[in-house]
Design a protein around this motif. Structure first.
Motif, PDB file in Angstrom:
ATOM      1  N   PHE A  44      28.223  37.353  53.794  1.00 23.98           N
ATOM      2  CA  PHE A  44      28.950  36.398  54.633  1.00 23.98           C
ATOM      3  C   PHE A  44      28.336  36.329  56.035  1.00 23.98           C
ATOM      4  O   PHE A  44      28.126  35.241  56.582  1.00 23.98           O
ATOM      5  N   LEU A  45      28.041  37.464  56.620  1.00 25.24           N
ATOM      6  CA  LEU A  45      27.474  37.494  57.972  1.00 25.24           C
ATOM      7  C   LEU A  45      26.107  36.814  58.021  1.00 25.24           C
ATOM      8  O   LEU A  45      25.794  36.099  58.983  1.00 25.24           O
ATOM      9  N   VAL A  46      25.300  37.030  56.980  1.00 26.22           N
ATOM     10  CA  VAL A  46      23.985  36.393  56.919  1.00 26.22           C
ATOM     11  C   VAL A  46      24.126  34.876  56.818  1.00 26.22           C
ATOM     12  O   VAL A  46      23.456  34.107  57.533  1.00 26.22           O
ATOM     13  N   GLU A  47      25.016  34.421  55.917  1.00 22.94           N
ATOM     14  CA  GLU A  47      25.212  32.984  55.735  1.00 22.94           C
ATOM     15  C   GLU A  47      25.821  32.352  56.980  1.00 22.94           C
ATOM     16  O   GLU A  47      25.483  31.218  57.344  1.00 22.94           O
ATOM     17  N   LYS A  48      26.722  33.089  57.645  1.00 24.30           N
ATOM     18  CA  LYS A  48      27.333  32.591  58.881  1.00 24.30           C
ATOM     19  C   LYS A  48      26.267  32.385  59.945  1.00 24.30           C
ATOM     20  O   LYS A  48      26.260  31.361  60.656  1.00 24.30           O
ATOM     21  N   ALA A  49      25.353  33.337  60.062  1.00 21.51           N
ATOM     22  CA  ALA A  49      24.273  33.227  61.047  1.00 21.51           C
ATOM     23  C   ALA A  49      23.387  32.012  60.760  1.00 21.51           C
ATOM     24  O   ALA A  49      22.935  31.331  61.683  1.00 21.51           O
ATOM     25  N   LYS A  50      23.140  31.735  59.477  1.00 25.27           N
ATOM     26  CA  LYS A  50      22.330  30.575  59.106  1.00 25.27           C
ATOM     27  C   LYS A  50      23.009  29.282  59.566  1.00 25.27           C
ATOM     28  O   LYS A  50      22.360  28.381  60.119  1.00 25.27           O
ATOM     29  N   ILE A  51      24.330  29.190  59.315  1.00 22.90           N
ATOM     30  CA  ILE A  51      25.067  27.985  59.713  1.00 22.90           C
ATOM     31  C   ILE A  51      25.081  27.837  61.222  1.00 22.90           C
ATOM     32  O   ILE A  51      24.883  26.745  61.764  1.00 22.90           O
ATOM     33  N   GLN A  52      25.298  28.956  61.919  1.00 26.98           N
ATOM     34  CA  GLN A  52      25.319  28.906  63.384  1.00 26.98           C
ATOM     35  C   GLN A  52      23.976  28.450  63.949  1.00 26.98           C
ATOM     36  O   GLN A  52      23.933  27.735  64.951  1.00 26.98           O
ATOM     37  N   SER A  53      22.886  28.843  63.302  1.00 27.73           N
ATOM     38  CA  SER A  53      21.564  28.436  63.781  1.00 27.73           C
ATOM     39  C   SER A  53      21.345  26.938  63.597  1.00 27.73           C
ATOM     40  O   SER A  53      20.634  26.303  64.384  1.00 27.73           O
ATOM     41  N   VAL A  54      21.954  26.365  62.555  1.00 34.06           N
ATOM     42  CA  VAL A  54      21.837  24.924  62.318  1.00 34.06           C
ATOM     43  C   VAL A  54      22.716  24.153  63.298  1.00 34.06           C
ATOM     44  O   VAL A  54      22.311  23.129  63.865  1.00 34.06           O
ATOM     45  N   ILE A  55      23.933  24.649  63.512  1.00 28.23           N
ATOM     46  CA  ILE A  55      24.856  23.978  64.436  1.00 28.23           C
ATOM     47  C   ILE A  55      24.304  24.012  65.858  1.00 28.23           C
ATOM     48  O   ILE A  55      24.323  23.003  66.571  1.00 28.23           O
ATOM     49  N   GLY A  56      23.813  25.185  66.259  1.00 33.06           N
ATOM     50  CA  GLY A  56      23.264  25.316  67.599  1.00 33.06           C
ATOM     51  C   GLY A  56      24.282  24.933  68.651  1.00 33.06           C
ATOM     52  O   GLY A  56      25.423  25.393  68.646  1.00 33.06           O
ATOM     53  N   ASN A  57      23.886  24.012  69.541  1.00 32.28           N
ATOM     54  CA  ASN A  57      24.751  23.595  70.635  1.00 32.28           C
ATOM     55  C   ASN A  57      25.260  22.163  70.452  1.00 32.28           C
ATOM     56  O   ASN A  57      25.742  21.542  71.402  1.00 32.28           O
ATOM     57  N   GLN A  58      25.121  21.645  69.222  1.00 33.41           N
ATOM     58  CA  GLN A  58      25.538  20.262  68.984  1.00 33.41           C
ATOM     59  C   GLN A  58      27.047  20.162  68.795  1.00 33.41           C
ATOM     60  O   GLN A  58      27.736  21.152  68.560  1.00 33.41           O
ATOM     61  N   ARG A  59      27.537  18.945  68.882  1.00 34.43           N
ATOM     62  CA  ARG A  59      28.960  18.711  68.630  1.00 34.43           C
ATOM     63  C   ARG A  59      29.209  18.628  67.123  1.00 34.43           C
ATOM     64  O   ARG A  59      28.366  18.133  66.375  1.00 34.43           O
ATOM     65  N   ILE A  60      30.386  19.070  66.702  1.00 31.32           N
ATOM     66  CA  ILE A  60      30.753  19.005  65.293  1.00 31.32           C
ATOM     67  C   ILE A  60      32.119  18.335  65.165  1.00 31.32           C
ATOM     68  O   ILE A  60      32.854  18.192  66.145  1.00 31.32           O
ATOM     69  N   SER A  61      32.430  17.936  63.970  1.00 33.86           N
ATOM     70  CA  SER A  61      33.780  17.466  63.654  1.00 33.86           C
ATOM     71  C   SER A  61      34.399  18.469  62.691  1.00 33.86           C
ATOM     72  O   SER A  61      33.688  19.078  61.881  1.00 33.86           O
ATOM     73  N   ILE A  62      35.702  18.633  62.776  1.00 30.27           N
ATOM     74  CA  ILE A  62      36.363  19.575  61.865  1.00 30.27           C
ATOM     75  C   ILE A  62      37.569  18.920  61.200  1.00 30.27           C
ATOM     76  O   ILE A  62      38.155  17.967  61.729  1.00 30.27           O
ATOM     77  N   THR A  63      37.887  19.401  60.034  1.00 31.88           N
ATOM     78  CA  THR A  63      39.140  19.050  59.363  1.00 31.88           C
ATOM     79  C   THR A  63      39.893  20.345  59.110  1.00 31.88           C
ATOM     80  O   THR A  63      39.278  21.401  58.892  1.00 31.88           O
ATOM     81  N   THR A  64      41.198  20.268  59.163  1.00 32.71           N
ATOM     82  CA  THR A  64      42.002  21.465  58.903  1.00 32.71           C
ATOM     83  C   THR A  64      43.270  21.088  58.168  1.00 32.71           C
ATOM     84  O   THR A  64      43.771  19.966  58.303  1.00 32.71           O
ATOM     85  N   ASP A  65      43.755  22.001  57.382  1.00 33.03           N
ATOM     86  CA  ASP A  65      44.982  21.772  56.623  1.00 33.03           C
ATOM     87  C   ASP A  65      45.697  23.101  56.433  1.00 33.03           C
ATOM     88  O   ASP A  65      45.074  24.166  56.432  1.00 33.03           O
ATOM     89  N   THR A  66      47.006  23.037  56.287  1.00 35.38           N
ATOM     90  CA  THR A  66      47.809  24.233  56.021  1.00 35.38           C
ATOM     91  C   THR A  66      48.708  23.974  54.825  1.00 35.38           C
ATOM     92  O   THR A  66      49.079  22.829  54.548  1.00 35.38           O
ATOM     93  N   TRP A  67      49.054  25.012  54.116  1.00 34.29           N
ATOM     94  CA  TRP A  67      49.984  24.892  52.988  1.00 34.29           C
ATOM     95  C   TRP A  67      50.599  26.251  52.703  1.00 34.29           C
ATOM     96  O   TRP A  67      50.164  27.275  53.217  1.00 34.29           O
ATOM     97  N   THR A  68      51.617  26.228  51.861  1.00 34.17           N
ATOM     98  CA  THR A  68      52.324  27.453  51.476  1.00 34.17           C
ATOM     99  C   THR A  68      52.119  27.701  49.994  1.00 34.17           C
ATOM    100  O   THR A  68      52.332  26.802  49.171  1.00 34.17           O
TER     101      THR A  68
END
Length: 366
Positions: free
Chosen positions: A67-91
């Motif tokens: 997980f940490l390795v894959e997270k680092a890969k994603i962070q390197s791609v995102i860099g300092n750019q803007r992103i959009s997010i979606t979020t949802d909650t449920w029970t």
């Protein structure tokens, strides 16, 4: 031995095998304890006697390292750019609250990516609590710049976005003062529009749903239904899917398939006494059970399914992860509006006209 008949050299490597086991647990979504199962241990020992199978604690640790390795890969791609997010909650059915946060971003080749960056328990569905959890997630990933946040139309999400807007504004990281930060999910809007129409057909839908519930309530009833299906010259493995009351698309599929077996249900009404007796009994809440479906119920459902297909197709098109664009969204919603207005002014089917009027009220609201 590789693919085909070609021979390839292979050297046993303990670390690589351990990594493969960890990835197996992730990809096939099995529990950590599977590596300690007797059958699994015997299988791997037969395949490679030298392999020392890691216990579940070590596998859990390796999964986290991956997980940490894959997270680092994603962070390197995102860099300092803007992103959009979606979020949802449920029970969940265990009454546990969960929240998911998904990031949408472009890489250096302008390829669109979608990645789940958080999946966690949340103490409640209160707006400020949702906002705080999203903020924690963004901070954990080092994300400071956000284009937009897409949520459904729950009032708690309005509070969550207001909280995040205040936090981002204080850090001077908003575009246009956050005017376009809050976006409402069109999938949820269509869901609410259609549900407004479903209420107008409550009796007819319940009659068909109760008939479907009956055939699925025991193996003997399902087998008897299939006997009638064979008599009507359909496939012996045929059945009608159960719907989920909270998901209109599941109700649509149930009605669509049930209509194909209308002759079967009508013959059951004429010849199967147990089927008819079911509707003379009270349901679990002590209320009169609606059904069996009559000719009017079938005709109303037929017209509604034909009308609803356009919403079903639109939902499939707009719920695709990467293909929808703002232009496609605009065109789709205008097309649905035109369809609703056409039914509102169609006097040939008064019930469907009422359905369209109810849907129009929801459409105008959202």
């Amino acid at each position: 031995m590789g693919q085909g008949s070609a021979l390839v050299p292979h050297t046993f490597n303990q670390k690589k095998c351990e990594l493969k086991v960890a990835r197996y647990v992730i990809v096939d979504e099995v529990s950590f304890r599977v590596v300690e199962g007797k059958g699994f241990v015997e299988l791997l020992h037969e395949l490679q006697p030298r392999f020392r199978i890691p216990d579940r604690e070590k596998v859990a640790s390796m999964v986290y390292d991956i997980f940490l390795v894959e997270k680092a890969k994603i962070q390197s791609v995102i860099g300092n750019q803007r992103i959009s997010i979606t979020t949802d909650t449920w029970t969940s059915i265990q009454n546990i609250n969960y929240m998911v946060v998904t990031a949408h971003f472009l890489d250096s080749d302008w390829k669109l990516h979608k990645r789940i960056i958080n999946f966690t328990k949340i103490t409640s569905h209160h707006g400020e609590e949702i906002g705080k959890m999203v903020e924690v997630c963004l901070r954990d990933w080092g994300i400071d710049k956000v284009f937009s946040i897409v949520v459904d139309n729950a009032s708690s999400n309005d509070t969550a976005i207001d909280y995040l807007k205040r936090r981002m504004k204080s850090e001077n990281s908003l575009l246009f003062e956050g005017k376009y930060l809050h976006l409402r999910g069109v999938y949820h809007i269509i869901n609410l529009i259609v549900k407004g129409g479903l209420k107008e057909l409550n009796v007819s839908i319940k009659a068909i749903r109760n008939a479907v519930v009956f055939i699925h309530s025991s193996p003997s009833r399902l087998n008897k239904f299939r006997e009638f299906v064979i008599l009507a010259k359909f496939s012996s493995t045929s059945t009608v899917p159960m719907d989920v009351k909270t998901r209109w698309n599941a109700t649509y599929k149930m009605l669509e398939v049930a209509l194909k077996y209308r002759r079967v249900f009508e013959r059951m009404t004429e010849e199967w006494l147990r089927f008819m007796n079911y509707f003379s009994e009270k349901d679990d809440k002590g209320k009169e059970r609606i059904g069996p479906p009559n000719g009017d119920d079938w005709e109303i459902s037929k017209a509604f399914v034909h009308f609803l297909k356009k919403f079903y197709d639109a939902t499939l098109e707009l719920s695709a992860s990467k293909s929808p664009t703002s232009q496609l969204l605009y065109q789709t919603m205008i097309a649905l509006q035109v369809e609703i207005d056409r039914k509102r002014h169609d006097d040939s089917n008064p019930i469907l006209k009422e359905v369209a009027c109810a849907m129009k009220l929801k459409f105008d609201k959202y």
